[in-house]
Design a protein around this motif. Structure first.
Motif, short mmCIF file in Angstrom:
data_model
loop_
_atom_site.label_atom_id
_atom_site.label_comp_id
_atom_site.label_asym_id
_atom_site.label_seq_id
_atom_site.Cartn_x
_atom_site.Cartn_y
_atom_site.Cartn_z
N THR A 216 2.65 0.51 -4.66
CA THR A 216 2.69 0.87 -3.24
C THR A 216 3.55 2.10 -3.07
N ARG A 217 3.08 3.06 -2.30
CA ARG A 217 3.85 4.28 -2.07
C ARG A 217 5.12 3.99 -1.29
N THR B 247 -4.58 6.87 0.71
CA THR B 247 -4.13 5.83 -0.20
C THR B 247 -2.66 5.51 0.00
N VAL B 248 -2.38 4.25 0.25
CA VAL B 248 -1.01 3.76 0.35
C VAL B 248 -0.71 2.81 -0.81
N GLU B 249 -1.70 2.01 -1.19
CA GLU B 249 -1.53 1.04 -2.27
C GLU B 249 -2.59 1.28 -3.34
N HIS C 61 0.02 -3.31 -9.45
CA HIS C 61 -0.22 -2.91 -8.07
C HIS C 61 0.94 -2.00 -7.67
N GLU D 19 10.42 6.91 5.07
CA GLU D 19 10.30 5.79 4.14
C GLU D 19 11.56 5.59 3.30
#
Length: 316
Positions: A315-316, A206-208, A313, A40
């Motif tokens: 996000t990872r 969980t990503v977001e 919000h 990432e």
């Protein structure tokens, strides 16, 4: 007697196999996470080793170095340890070293502490849903490479899943006896207590993270004789923008102005104007009441615009 001996040997062999399989899975999971971060765009480096046979899974990350994409945020430490009982692997104690290096936008420095650790529990299910977290520290000293120092005598933060919910959390943080850079005084207490409702539970998938509502039960800052308190509620729309307000009360607000000047937050030439404006907001009283508002994508403090509201919000 022989049967009992065989039974004990078999149980010991099965338990030993369980430990080695578990230890290998822990190490494989950590290494996979490091590889995923690298994919990432992170710079993520650490040596991974698990010990503790037969009763513990003690995983140590050595020579730890993390940097997020863009290289504005970074972390370095000689080690980070995750300690768990082998018969209760969903409850983990995190131990951090006495000295760590931090990098964030605008500054780089060294954090030292007499004691800094955390404990976290996930639910015993396949998703490993978050249950609770507590982090504590004592005598935390941040020394900037730009030659300023911040000392926090005691820190405690906690979060826990609220009963009978799957995505609502109690969040609490308290800092005691904060010694600020020279000339800006000392903060006796900083406290925040809130209920946070998310769209989905926090778990290993969980990503977001999508925040739906924040109820601020209490905010308190005691800075010498200046006392700020607040409470309120923010509702978050589908795009992550909050709407609502947090009502703030500031006692002895006049005393904070010279400290803000010393801290470089307010220009010294503007301090007289700030005092005049503050007197108007407070109607000549020692207590000032101001709403911190979020509306239509913007934020304001009383009549003063603060700019775009933060998007809640993540996000990872």
């Amino acid at each position: 007697m022989r049967r009992l001996t065989y039974f004990i040997v078999i149980c010991a062999a099965l338990y030993g196999g369980y430990w080695f399989i578990g230890a290998n899975r822990v190490e494989a999971g950590v290494r996979a996470a490091l590889v995923e971060l690298e994919a990432e765009g992170w710079d993520a480096e650490a040596e991974v080793n698990t010990r503790g046979f037969p009763s513990r899974f003690d995983t140590t990350l050595s020579d730890v170095s993390f940097a997020v994409p863009g290289d504005q945020w970074g972390y370095e430490a000689p080690f980070v340890q995750a300690l768990a009982l082998s018969y209760r692997p969903n409850n983990v104690i995190i131990v951090l070293p006495d000295e760590q290096r931090l990098r964030f936008p605008g500054d780089t420095g060294t954090l030292t502490a007499d004691r800094l650790r955390a404990s976290a529990t996930v639910q015993p299910n396949l998703a490993l849903a978050f249950d609770n977290l507590t982090a504590e520290g004592e005598m935390l000293t941040y020394t900037s490479d730009r030659n300023w120092t911040l000392l926090i005598t005691k820190l405690i933060t906690a979060a826990r899943l609220q009963p009978d919910t799957n995505a609502s959390y109690d969040v609490y943080a308290k800092l005691d006896d904060i010694t600020l850079p020279e000339g800006t005084g000392a903060i006796t207490t900083m406290l925040a207590d809130a209920d946070v409702r998310l769209q989905d539970p926090l778990d290993r998938t969980t990503v977001e993270v999508i925040v739906e509502q924040i109820v601020v039960n209490a905010v308190q800052v005691t800075w010498d004789n200046v006392v700020l308190t607040g409470r309120g509620q923010l509702d978050v729309d589908a795009s992550g923008l909050p709407t609502g307000q947090i009502g703030l009360e500031i006692e002895n607000w006049q005393a904070i102005l010279p400290r803000l000047v010393d801290a470089g937050v307010i220009d010294r030439n503007f301090s007289d104007q700030a005092l005049t404006m503050g007197s108007l907001f407070a109607a000549g009283q020692d207590k000032m009441v101001l709403p911190l508002k979020f509306e239509n994508g913007y934020s304001s403090l009383g009549p003063l615009p603060l700019g775009p509201a933060p998007r809640l919000h993540f996000t990872r």
